[in-house]
Design a protein around this motif. Structure first.
Motif, PDB file in Angstrom:
ATOM      1  N   PRO A  47     -62.686   6.213 -39.850  1.00 38.53           N
ATOM      2  CA  PRO A  47     -63.148   7.347 -40.665  1.00 38.53           C
ATOM      3  C   PRO A  47     -62.000   7.938 -41.476  1.00 38.53           C
ATOM      4  O   PRO A  47     -60.869   8.043 -41.005  1.00 38.53           O
ATOM      5  CB  PRO A  47     -63.685   8.341 -39.643  1.00 38.53           C
ATOM      6  N   SER A  48     -62.310   8.315 -42.687  1.00 36.53           N
ATOM      7  CA  SER A  48     -61.327   8.908 -43.576  1.00 36.53           C
ATOM      8  C   SER A  48     -61.246  10.407 -43.333  1.00 36.53           C
ATOM      9  O   SER A  48     -62.252  11.067 -43.057  1.00 36.53           O
ATOM     10  CB  SER A  48     -61.728   8.637 -45.023  1.00 36.53           C
ATOM     11  N   ALA A  49     -60.065  10.964 -43.456  1.00 35.80           N
ATOM     12  CA  ALA A  49     -59.896  12.398 -43.284  1.00 35.80           C
ATOM     13  C   ALA A  49     -60.604  13.151 -44.409  1.00 35.80           C
ATOM     14  O   ALA A  49     -61.021  14.295 -44.252  1.00 35.80           O
ATOM     15  CB  ALA A  49     -58.422  12.765 -43.276  1.00 35.80           C
ATOM     16  N   ARG A  50     -60.775  12.519 -45.564  1.00 32.76           N
ATOM     17  CA  ARG A  50     -61.424  13.135 -46.702  1.00 32.76           C
ATOM     18  C   ARG A  50     -62.916  13.324 -46.498  1.00 32.76           C
ATOM     19  O   ARG A  50     -63.527  14.222 -47.067  1.00 32.76           O
ATOM     20  CB  ARG A  50     -61.202  12.294 -47.957  1.00 32.76           C
ATOM     21  N   SER A  51     -63.518  12.473 -45.686  1.00 22.13           N
ATOM     22  CA  SER A  51     -64.976  12.572 -45.502  1.00 22.13           C
ATOM     23  C   SER A  51     -65.348  13.612 -44.449  1.00 22.13           C
ATOM     24  O   SER A  51     -66.509  13.861 -44.228  1.00 22.13           O
ATOM     25  CB  SER A  51     -65.537  11.198 -45.108  1.00 22.13           C
TER      26      SER A  51
END
Length: 70
Positions: free
Chosen positions: A65-69
């Motif tokens: 998982p991306s920190a941006r999402s």
């Protein structure tokens, strides 16, 4: 009696461990460890061990998982 996995319910792409390891950029030893610990299924064809590439990808490839999402 040795532990056996049931045959897969879908058509398979059984390949040698060396081919699967190269495809995923891991070692054959890693795949053997994952078969031994039950993370992935190995299929014996005569004396040879094969793995299903589709099953392998589903079991080992995990999205990070991306920190941006979040």
């Amino acid at each position: 009696m040795p532990h056996t996995s049931p045959p897969p319910a879908h058509p398979t792409r059984l390949v040698p461990l060396a081919d699967a390891a190269e495809h995923l950029h891991v070692s054959v030893k890693t795949l053997r460890r994952r078969i031994a610990d039950g993370t992935i299924a190995g299929y014996r064809v005569g004396r040879l061990i094969r793995v299903d590439l589709d099953e392998l990808t589903q079991s080992l490839v995990v999205a990070i998982p991306s920190a941006r999402s979040m």
